[in-house]
Design a protein around this motif. Structure first.
Motif, PDB file in Angstrom:
ATOM      1  N   LEU A 168      10.335  -4.374 -14.458  1.00 24.59           N
ATOM      2  CA  LEU A 168       9.091  -4.945 -14.963  1.00 24.59           C
ATOM      3  C   LEU A 168       8.055  -4.709 -13.877  1.00 24.59           C
ATOM      4  O   LEU A 168       8.257  -5.135 -12.736  1.00 24.59           O
ATOM      5  CB  LEU A 168       9.231  -6.447 -15.186  1.00 24.59           C
ATOM      6  CG  LEU A 168      10.374  -6.924 -16.085  1.00 24.59           C
ATOM      7  CD1 LEU A 168      10.271  -8.434 -16.282  1.00 24.59           C
ATOM      8  CD2 LEU A 168      10.301  -6.213 -17.434  1.00 24.59           C
ATOM      9  N   ALA A 169       7.003  -4.046 -14.233  1.00 25.41           N
ATOM     10  CA  ALA A 169       6.065  -3.671 -13.175  1.00 25.41           C
ATOM     11  C   ALA A 169       4.660  -4.168 -13.449  1.00 25.41           C
ATOM     12  O   ALA A 169       4.170  -4.110 -14.581  1.00 25.41           O
ATOM     13  CB  ALA A 169       6.055  -2.162 -13.010  1.00 25.41           C
ATOM     14  N   TYR A 170       4.046  -4.650 -12.431  1.00 26.98           N
ATOM     15  CA  TYR A 170       2.627  -4.967 -12.487  1.00 26.98           C
ATOM     16  C   TYR A 170       1.954  -4.141 -11.404  1.00 26.98           C
ATOM     17  O   TYR A 170       2.359  -4.203 -10.244  1.00 26.98           O
ATOM     18  CB  TYR A 170       2.393  -6.453 -12.234  1.00 26.98           C
ATOM     19  CG  TYR A 170       0.966  -6.749 -11.841  1.00 26.98           C
ATOM     20  CD1 TYR A 170      -0.067  -6.620 -12.766  1.00 26.98           C
ATOM     21  CD2 TYR A 170       0.647  -7.124 -10.545  1.00 26.98           C
ATOM     22  CE1 TYR A 170      -1.377  -6.846 -12.406  1.00 26.98           C
ATOM     23  CE2 TYR A 170      -0.669  -7.360 -10.173  1.00 26.98           C
ATOM     24  CZ  TYR A 170      -1.673  -7.215 -11.110  1.00 26.98           C
ATOM     25  OH  TYR A 170      -2.976  -7.442 -10.743  1.00 26.98           O
ATOM     26  N   SER A 171       1.002  -3.350 -11.795  1.00 27.21           N
ATOM     27  CA  SER A 171       0.312  -2.557 -10.801  1.00 27.21           C
ATOM     28  C   SER A 171      -1.154  -2.906 -10.844  1.00 27.21           C
ATOM     29  O   SER A 171      -1.808  -2.747 -11.865  1.00 27.21           O
ATOM     30  CB  SER A 171       0.516  -1.078 -11.108  1.00 27.21           C
ATOM     31  OG  SER A 171      -0.487  -0.349 -10.461  1.00 27.21           O
ATOM     32  N   SER A 172      -1.650  -3.412  -9.743  1.00 26.96           N
ATOM     33  CA  SER A 172      -3.059  -3.818  -9.769  1.00 26.96           C
ATOM     34  C   SER A 172      -3.945  -2.595  -9.564  1.00 26.96           C
ATOM     35  O   SER A 172      -5.127  -2.649  -9.783  1.00 26.96           O
ATOM     36  CB  SER A 172      -3.337  -4.869  -8.714  1.00 26.96           C
ATOM     37  OG  SER A 172      -3.399  -4.277  -7.450  1.00 26.96           O
ATOM     38  N   GLN A 217       0.843  -1.202   0.000  1.00 30.37           N
ATOM     39  CA  GLN A 217       0.000   0.000   0.000  1.00 30.37           C
ATOM     40  C   GLN A 217       0.870   1.240   0.000  1.00 30.37           C
ATOM     41  O   GLN A 217       1.997   1.164   0.453  1.00 30.37           O
ATOM     42  CB  GLN A 217      -0.937   0.002   1.215  1.00 30.37           C
ATOM     43  CG  GLN A 217      -0.175   0.033   2.529  1.00 30.37           C
ATOM     44  CD  GLN A 217      -1.076  -0.094   3.743  1.00 30.37           C
ATOM     45  OE1 GLN A 217      -2.219  -0.493   3.651  1.00 30.37           O
ATOM     46  NE2 GLN A 217      -0.567   0.248   4.903  1.00 30.37           N
ATOM     47  N   PRO A 218       0.394   2.359  -0.503  1.00 24.10           N
ATOM     48  CA  PRO A 218      -0.900   2.556  -1.144  1.00 24.10           C
ATOM     49  C   PRO A 218      -0.960   1.918  -2.543  1.00 24.10           C
ATOM     50  O   PRO A 218      -2.018   1.486  -2.953  1.00 24.10           O
ATOM     51  CB  PRO A 218      -1.034   4.071  -1.240  1.00 24.10           C
ATOM     52  CG  PRO A 218       0.367   4.586  -1.247  1.00 24.10           C
ATOM     53  CD  PRO A 218       1.162   3.614  -0.434  1.00 24.10           C
ATOM     54  N   GLU A 219       0.182   1.863  -3.259  1.00 12.28           N
ATOM     55  CA  GLU A 219       0.139   1.159  -4.540  1.00 12.28           C
ATOM     56  C   GLU A 219       0.038  -0.325  -4.254  1.00 12.28           C
ATOM     57  O   GLU A 219       0.578  -0.812  -3.259  1.00 12.28           O
ATOM     58  CB  GLU A 219       1.400   1.383  -5.369  1.00 12.28           C
ATOM     59  CG  GLU A 219       1.651   2.801  -5.808  1.00 12.28           C
ATOM     60  CD  GLU A 219       2.283   3.623  -4.715  1.00 12.28           C
ATOM     61  OE1 GLU A 219       3.049   3.030  -3.918  1.00 12.28           O
ATOM     62  OE2 GLU A 219       1.973   4.822  -4.622  1.00 12.28           O
ATOM     63  N   GLU A 220      -0.610  -1.041  -5.146  1.00  9.67           N
ATOM     64  CA  GLU A 220      -0.662  -2.487  -5.024  1.00  9.67           C
ATOM     65  C   GLU A 220      -0.048  -3.061  -6.275  1.00  9.67           C
ATOM     66  O   GLU A 220      -0.513  -2.776  -7.370  1.00  9.67           O
ATOM     67  CB  GLU A 220      -2.111  -2.953  -4.885  1.00  9.67           C
ATOM     68  CG  GLU A 220      -2.788  -2.386  -3.654  1.00  9.67           C
ATOM     69  CD  GLU A 220      -4.196  -2.920  -3.446  1.00  9.67           C
ATOM     70  OE1 GLU A 220      -4.779  -3.483  -4.394  1.00  9.67           O
ATOM     71  OE2 GLU A 220      -4.708  -2.770  -2.327  1.00  9.67           O
ATOM     72  N   GLY A 221       1.000  -3.839  -6.121  1.00 12.38           N
ATOM     73  CA  GLY A 221       1.595  -4.424  -7.307  1.00 12.38           C
ATOM     74  C   GLY A 221       2.932  -5.057  -7.012  1.00 12.38           C
ATOM     75  O   GLY A 221       3.334  -5.189  -5.852  1.00 12.38           O
TER      76      GLY A 221
END
Ligand code: BG6
Length: 489
Positions: free
Chosen positions: A402-406, A377-381
């Motif tokens: 390499l990013a994954y952001s939900s 948190q606050p970003e989720e990924g």
């Protein structure tokens, strides 16, 4: 299909948690049509009429769940009981209410008792629920209990013995709201569903793991509680150690409550216990001083409401946990948490070991290690930090991510931690609640540290300004091992 049906009795119904988290969570479940038949009895000391209580509920769901629809219908499920926790007659009246609501709403005798109030009454309430036969019901009975679950191993055990007189272990749902967070639940999935990570998830390939949970807020109106708690008991014993357990545990045989919990227990059992004279080598503490943030001067902890002007309470903790088992021997798990820090952020950084030889060596430049960052948190990924060829150059490397952001994809649909946990307690899924064995082990570990800290005044307090990254000692802790905290946005 199988929507849970229950009477939910909330002790502490006029409190902050009920208002900010519980009513809004029930509302969201109701709106998503996940609730079967239900009624809620709010229990608190204050005398309130049903209308007043329902008005509070409506207010809460509009403010904290952005409710616009079905508000009256939702609130009509709420009833109020003005209660004196130590008075038998008050429980008898509550039982009568429970029985009549059970009939009126066809709740199959299912009862959830949610204790969202001052912990000093947890034991009394559980005992009285049994003595006055509220736990005598044809459906299930469950106790959902908020932290703090004791303030030490001994006090936790006394509390546990009391609640166990009325509820069995599998009827007790001890809340650790971090376990309801989407990305905390994702730790297991990332580890156990990726061929890329699990083979590397050990001391051969991992250099260290860093878990940070920082807050911008200070102690706010909770000075009285916080003075008896400090960051160690408030955050480390529960949330941080739970995250460490999830990162360190062995793969469970199956994804079943018992299996997962017993692996977490084994991980906690492998924690290297600290001797009193070693505490200073493994743990450091901080307390915030005045600081200027965005032109505003924020007060020192010692000047906060209900705080002792000479307080020795820590508002920041950093520590090194060692897990002495085959998988983790020699790999430090660094944790840190603090109030009045620079940013609100919870994240995990897994730092992989350096490759055996760097072919791309250039003077004064080192290759970045690979990092796996789990943003809670606050970003989720998740972000994976790698090295790749710098385009146009022959042998130069550059860091790539390499990013994954939900957050963009399905954040709007991500249920809040409390919503998930409430729903789980109604469905009877205790996986994301803490078992007594976990609570006991983490208190035993933490007790040594708090005993030492209580008995030695930290002369450097206050030792970090509000709005900073914490005291220098937290950096030194890692420097001694040749490591540093990764600063990642
Ligand atoms: C609670 C602590 O358990 O967690 C609080 O008592 C803290 O002091 C809170 O602020 C942090 O939770 P979150 O979900 O905001 O990270």
């Amino acid at each position: 299909a199988n929507k849970p049906t229950a009477l939910i009795v909330i002790f502490g119904a006029t409190g902050d948690l009920a208002k900010r988290k519980l009513f809004p969570s029930i509302y969201r479940l109701f709106q998503k049509e996940k609730m079967g038949n239900f009624a809620v009895v709010g229990v608190a000391r204050r005398p309130l009429t049903e209308e007043e209580f329902q008005a509070n509920v409506k207010d809460s769901v509009t403010t904290f769940a952005g409710a616009t629809e079905n508000i009256d219908e939702f609130a009509s499920h709420f009833y109020y009981h003005s209660h004196d926790v130590t008075n038998e007659a008050s429980y008898i009246k509550l039982r009568e209410m429970a029985e009549s609501l059970d009939e009126q709403y066809e709740l199959s005798g299912n009862r959830i008792f949610y204790l969202a109030m001052a912990p000093e009454f947890f034991g009394t309430i559980a005992e009285q629920l049994k003595a006055q036969n509220l736990t005598e019901t044809k459906g299930y009975k469950r106790l959902v209990i908020e932290k703090p679950f004791g303030t030490s191993f001994d006090s936790a055990q006394i509390l546990n013995d009391k609640i166990r007189t009325a509820f069995s272990e599998d009827e007790i749902y001890r809340i650790d709201h971090y376990l309801g967070k989407e990305m905390v639940q994702n730790i297991e999935v990332i580890r156990f569903s990726n061929a890329l990570f699990e083979p590397l998830w050990n001391s051969r390939y991992i250099s260290n793991i860093q878990v940070t949970s920082s807050e911008v807020l200070g102690v706010e109106e909770r000075g009285r509680y916080y003075e008896t708690s400090g960051a160690l008991r408030d955050m480390v014993q529960n949330h941080l150690m739970q995250m460490v357990a999830l990162l360190a545990m062995e793969p469970p045989i199956r994804l079943e409550t018992e299996e997962i919990r017993s692996e977490k227990v084994r991980a906690l059992r492998s924690l290297r216990p600290l001797k009193k004279d070693e505490v200073g080598q493994y743990f450091v503490r901080g307390q915030y001083d005045e600081g200027v943030v965005d032109g505003e001067t924020l007060p020192a902890y010692r000047n906060e409401h209900m705080v002792d002007p000479n307080s020795n309470t820590e508002t920041f903790v950093a520590g090194k946990l060692m897990i002495d088992n085959f998988r983790w021997a020699g790999v430090p798990f660094y944790i840190r948490t603090g109030k009045r820090m620079e940013a609100k952020s919870t994240r995990i950084v897994v730092q992989f070991k350096d490759i055996p030889m760097n072919l791309y060596y250039k003077p004064n430049e080192t290759l970045n290690p690979n990092l796996l960052v789990i943003h809670i948190q606050p970003e989720e990924g998740i972000t994976l930090h790698l090295n790749a060829k710098k385009s146009g150059k022959n042998i130069e490397t550059q860091p790539v991510q390499l990013a994954y952001s939900s957050s963009k994809v399905d954040r709007i649909n991500t249920p809040e931690a409390y919503e998930k946990l409430l729903f789980d307690s109604m469905r009877g899924d205790a996986t994301n609640f803490t078992h007594w064995d976990e609570v006991a082990l983490s208190w035993k570990f933490v007790d040594t540290i708090s005993e030492v800290w209580e008995n030695t005044k930290e002369t450097s307090f206050p030792n970090y300004p509000a709005g900073s990254t914490g005291p220098k000692s937290a950096d030194q802790l890692l420097e001694e091992d040749g490591n540093f905290w990764w600063h990642i946005d």
